[in-house]
Design an enzyme around this catalytic site. Sequence first.
Site, PDB file in Angstrom:
ATOM      1  N   ARG A  58       2.280 -15.751   4.516  1.00 39.98           N
ATOM      2  CA  ARG A  58       1.273 -15.055   4.503  1.00 39.98           C
ATOM      3  C   ARG A  58       0.462 -14.830   4.100  1.00 39.98           C
ATOM      4  NH1 ARG A  58       4.814  -9.253   6.469  1.00 39.98           N
ATOM      5  NH2 ARG A  58       5.572 -10.498   8.292  1.00 39.98           N
ATOM      6  N   ASP A 164      -0.642   5.491   4.330  1.00 39.77           N
ATOM      7  CA  ASP A 164      -0.532   4.567   4.290  1.00 39.77           C
ATOM      8  C   ASP A 164      -0.919   3.260   2.935  1.00 39.77           C
ATOM      9  OD1 ASP A 164       1.149   2.422   6.936  1.00 39.77           O
ATOM     10  OD2 ASP A 164      -0.328   0.963   5.200  1.00 39.77           O
TER      11      ASP A 164
HETATM   12  C1  LIG Z   1       6.258  -1.008  10.210  1.00 40.42           C
HETATM   13  S1  LIG Z   1       5.221  -0.324   9.654  1.00 40.42           S
HETATM   14  C2  LIG Z   1       5.655   0.712  10.475  1.00 40.42           C
HETATM   15  C3  LIG Z   1       4.673   1.602  11.370  1.00 40.42           C
HETATM   16  C4  LIG Z   1       5.018   2.789  11.685  1.00 40.42           C
HETATM   17  N1  LIG Z   1       6.117   3.932  11.065  1.00 40.42           N
HETATM   18  C5  LIG Z   1       6.537   2.797  13.568  1.00 40.42           C
HETATM   19  O1  LIG Z   1       7.590   2.921  12.763  1.00 40.42           O
HETATM   20  O2  LIG Z   1       5.946   2.308  13.987  1.00 40.42           O
HETATM   21  C6  LIG Z   1       5.739  -0.636   7.803  1.00 40.42           C
HETATM   22  C7  LIG Z   1       3.880   0.440   6.731  1.00 40.42           C
HETATM   23  O3  LIG Z   1       4.976   1.133   6.184  1.00 40.42           O
HETATM   24  C8  LIG Z   1       3.373   0.661   5.212  1.00 40.42           C
HETATM   25  N2  LIG Z   1       4.750   0.201   3.811  1.00 40.42           N
HETATM   26  C9  LIG Z   1       4.654  -0.367   2.887  1.00 40.42           C
HETATM   27  N3  LIG Z   1       5.326  -0.014   1.754  1.00 40.42           N
HETATM   28  C10 LIG Z   1       4.242   1.126   1.199  1.00 40.42           C
HETATM   29  C11 LIG Z   1       4.241   1.730   0.433  1.00 40.42           C
HETATM   30  N4  LIG Z   1       5.202   1.516  -1.154  1.00 40.42           N
HETATM   31  N5  LIG Z   1       4.287   3.059   0.737  1.00 40.42           N
HETATM   32  C12 LIG Z   1       3.712   3.319   1.782  1.00 40.42           C
HETATM   33  N6  LIG Z   1       3.004   2.719   2.841  1.00 40.42           N
HETATM   34  C13 LIG Z   1       4.057   1.228   2.725  1.00 40.42           C
HETATM   35  C14 LIG Z   1       2.804  -0.344   5.375  1.00 40.42           C
HETATM   36  O4  LIG Z   1       1.655  -0.801   4.987  1.00 40.42           O
HETATM   37  C15 LIG Z   1       3.357  -0.435   6.624  1.00 40.42           C
HETATM   38  O5  LIG Z   1       2.031   0.127   7.226  1.00 40.42           O
END
Ligand SMILES: C[S@@+](CC[C@H](N)C(=O)[O-])C[C@H]1O[C@@H](n2cnc3c(N)ncnc32)[C@H](O)[C@@H]1O
Length: 294
Positions: A58, A164
């Site tokens: 990554r 996000d």
């Molecule tokens: C796998 S995606 C899930 C998207 C959507 N909720 C779904 O279920 O399809 C996870 C998201 O969480 C965000 N994320 C991870 N850590 C985070 C944090 N500490 N605060 C806010 N967002 C976070 C990532 O940037 C990513 O866009």
Amino acid sequence: MSGPASQSGVTWTPAPPAADTQPARRVSQHEFAEIRDLAHKTFGLDLKQGKEALVTARLSKRLAALGLGTIGEYLEVLRSDRTGGELTSLIDALATNYTSFQREPQHFELLRTKILPLIASSHGRTGVWSAGCSTGEEPYTILMHAADVMGEQNLGKLRLLATDISNKALAKARAGVYTLDKLADLPADWRRRFLQKGVGELSGSFRIRPDLASKVEFSRLNLMEPFENAGTFRVIFCRNVMIYFDKHTQERLVRKFAAQLEPGGWLLIGHSEGLMGVRNELEYVMPAVYRKPA
Ligand SMILES: C[S@@+](CC[C@H](N)C(=O)[O-])C[C@H]1O[C@@H](n2cnc3c(N)ncnc32)[C@H](O)[C@@H]1O
């Protein structure tokens, strides 16, 4: 002997190292530990031992973009970065942004049948929060269901917040432009009602109607930081986000979510997640659905 060697008519030459195993770029144990601690402290990510190859893969794009040869050099950039900009890029590189329209459709069924009709018949404005909204498919799915169930003229009754940590994901979400293959799970007539088709150079792309997309309030928010000023919500979608956090971090986050929920409000998490062993005040309703006692 150096260089190609000829043996019975066959020429042999040393094999080049595979791109992701170049010694200069492989993450060492102590570099991995530093990245893991930083990722955990700043955005809750629980990078388990054994994820070294994933981290190396990554980060390799980021190293290339910065013209760096080793993870050690990259760590120096991170340590000397006072603006926090490189930390944001690190998060973008490590976080998984996979998402889709209508993902885990049981939640949208619940939204349509139990939640949106109540919002439609209420007087004030009701909050719904997509926490960890990635590239926007989740909040736009919520919005389309709301428009369908409540009628577009009533969308003012909804405050739809989508947050996000990733600026890159948020930029895509705000643009609201998707290729046709991403729309496969939406009802055919929703494409006509809620999206616009690109023409010419943009053919094959669709965008959420801007007047509709403007109903979503996109904002950058790190869930590790306080968010008591975010407002109160009838529903919080935090799906497929906590899966990357350790139990202690999950517990703190669920407590913070509970504080922002109205009595009787819902917390929806991903179906592969669960709050088993995570102490919390919410009632279990069904898999991936929790509710704050009324
Ligand atoms: C796998 S995606 C899930 C998207 C959507 N909720 C779904 O279920 O399809 C996870 C998201 O969480 C965000 N994320 C991870 N850590 C985070 C944090 N500490 N605060 C806010 N967002 C976070 C990532 O940037 C990513 O866009």
